[in-house]
Design a protein around this motif. Sequence first.
Motif, PDB file in Angstrom:
ATOM      1  N   UNK A   1      49.396  49.681  31.568  1.00 54.95           N
ATOM      2  CA  UNK A   1      50.125  49.058  32.675  1.00 54.95           C
ATOM      3  C   UNK A   1      49.981  49.859  33.957  1.00 54.95           C
ATOM      4  N   UNK A   2      49.651  51.128  33.836  1.00 51.52           N
ATOM      5  CA  UNK A   2      49.284  51.969  34.973  1.00 51.52           C
ATOM      6  C   UNK A   2      48.516  53.164  34.421  1.00 51.52           C
ATOM      7  N   UNK A   3      47.527  53.625  35.186  1.00 53.52           N
ATOM      8  CA  UNK A   3      46.699  54.753  34.752  1.00 53.52           C
ATOM      9  C   UNK A   3      46.667  55.783  35.867  1.00 53.52           C
ATOM     10  N   UNK A   4      47.033  57.012  35.544  1.00 53.09           N
ATOM     11  CA  UNK A   4      46.954  58.115  36.507  1.00 53.09           C
ATOM     12  C   UNK A   4      45.893  59.098  36.037  1.00 53.09           C
TER      13      UNK A   4
ATOM     14  N   UNK B   1      38.163  54.438  37.764  1.00 52.48           N
ATOM     15  CA  UNK B   1      38.626  53.240  38.470  1.00 52.48           C
ATOM     16  C   UNK B   1      37.819  52.015  38.062  1.00 52.48           C
ATOM     17  N   UNK B   2      36.523  52.210  37.850  1.00 47.02           N
ATOM     18  CA  UNK B   2      35.676  51.094  37.423  1.00 47.02           C
ATOM     19  C   UNK B   2      36.086  50.609  36.036  1.00 47.02           C
TER      20      UNK B   2
ATOM     21  N   UNK C   1      42.239  45.052  35.121  1.00 49.81           N
ATOM     22  CA  UNK C   1      43.136  44.947  36.281  1.00 49.81           C
ATOM     23  C   UNK C   1      44.275  45.959  36.186  1.00 49.81           C
ATOM     24  N   UNK C   2      43.957  47.126  35.629  1.00 50.13           N
ATOM     25  CA  UNK C   2      44.946  48.194  35.517  1.00 50.13           C
ATOM     26  C   UNK C   2      45.081  48.912  36.850  1.00 50.13           C
ATOM     27  N   UNK C   3      46.277  48.960  37.425  1.00 50.94           N
ATOM     28  CA  UNK C   3      46.452  49.728  38.665  1.00 50.94           C
ATOM     29  C   UNK C   3      46.276  51.220  38.394  1.00 50.94           C
TER      30      UNK C   3
END
Length: 476
Positions: free
Chosen positions: A189-192, A204-205, A211-213
């Motif tokens: 649901x989110x990736x840091x 990021x690719x 479509x992971x923010x």
Amino acid sequence: MDPASPIGNSLPSQLAHLQQLAALQPPDYATRRQWLAGLASIVTEHQQDWIDAVQADFGCRSAVETRLAELFPALEGIRLAQRKLAGWMRPQRRGVSFWFWPATARVLPQPLGVAGIIVPWNYPVFLALGPLTSALAAGNRAMVKMSELSPHSGALLQRLCRQYLGDDVVQVVNGDVAVAQAFAALPFDHLLFTGSTRVGRSVMQAAAANLTPVTLELGGKSPALIAPGFDMRRVVGSLVAGKMLNAGQTCVAPDYVLVHQDDREALLAELRRQAALAYPDPAANPDYTAIINQAHFDRLQRWRDEAAQLGARVEVLAAGSSEAALNAARKLPLTLIENAPAHSAVMREEIFGPLLPIISYDKLGNALAYINAHDRPLALYLYDDKRRRIGKVLQGTIAGGVSVNDTLMHVVQDQLPFGGVGPSGMGHYHGYEGFATFSKMKPVFYQSRFAGAVLTQPPHGKLVQWLLNLMLGRIK
């Protein structure tokens, strides 16, 4: 680790398990406080374990640096979240346009679900627990991928998270590059991600397919700009500390110095003096950290030698250590590099080590033009006491963050957002900004029983036209 190993193959099932839990009722305040207390215990009750693990990963890692630059800021971030959590979770009242009165509006913070966190090797404790604090405070479960270059720290975090939080809250993954690639491709649901700009593009690719923010904490070439005539004794103490902390293996380490041409010799003399005072005999000094592995050690030596071959003046501040002793300990002293050509590696690439290019300028405007001609840095360090000139530099440059008359310190202010810009990163975390990054700030509109909006509902008659003329003005 072989990507075909059980851990590698279990990544999707681990995520699916956490997603099932995240789909239940969002954790309440008490549960989140309990999670944060577990994180705090991971730090406070295992300080020596962390010192030993990081020491094993680096070969030589200063125990003081591990406590000062990893455990302390990690714990401070947790403490801030514990103090502020109730206020962060509280719905925020927002204004409503006059035309919609007496309706009301609020923003309701809610967890996203499951957060993915990819941790680099250089600060394996702080750069794991910092994002994890934000994710858990926001009510998310999390999966954490530790670097293959810090396996001892990764194994310890895996054991402690299981002990204090449980696999239903945080799952720690250890493995090689192939495991990291598979991890980045999971539908979080989110990736840091914290790491290099090059790898950040790949992350990021991979995230884009789902479509992971993403929040990308990258790096780049962070300048230290010394205003003309500034007292070098005030500059160099923090400059040496910021550059030699963790042997320069810090994403916000000063990467190069811009100094007025009339102050260059004073800067060099003070760097020689204070580097020797800070880290005498670096080869045998337990407070001076080793380069993480032989490949990075060889890279830094290669870049240093290339600069010399291209005509740069290179000065190694060995402070009493022999070259043989330094090589055996995999330690690289502070190395000053003057007049390196623009196409040399030390001037093109993020150095990530104790090599320090020195660039002279004649006018401050030319120094600012040099900074602005390159990628936006993650950090900018300015040494100046003149308020008007400080304002000019702050307004005339773009950087992820700034410390004035110091280095690194803006990063450990938990009530300041931390993040890059452009090639040095995107998004923020730390403190409230971290809570917001890992939350869905859900807008909610509350309609009143006395709403005037009914007047605009069809069928549209003269009253609607009159209202539109009032709201917009007559059609001309």
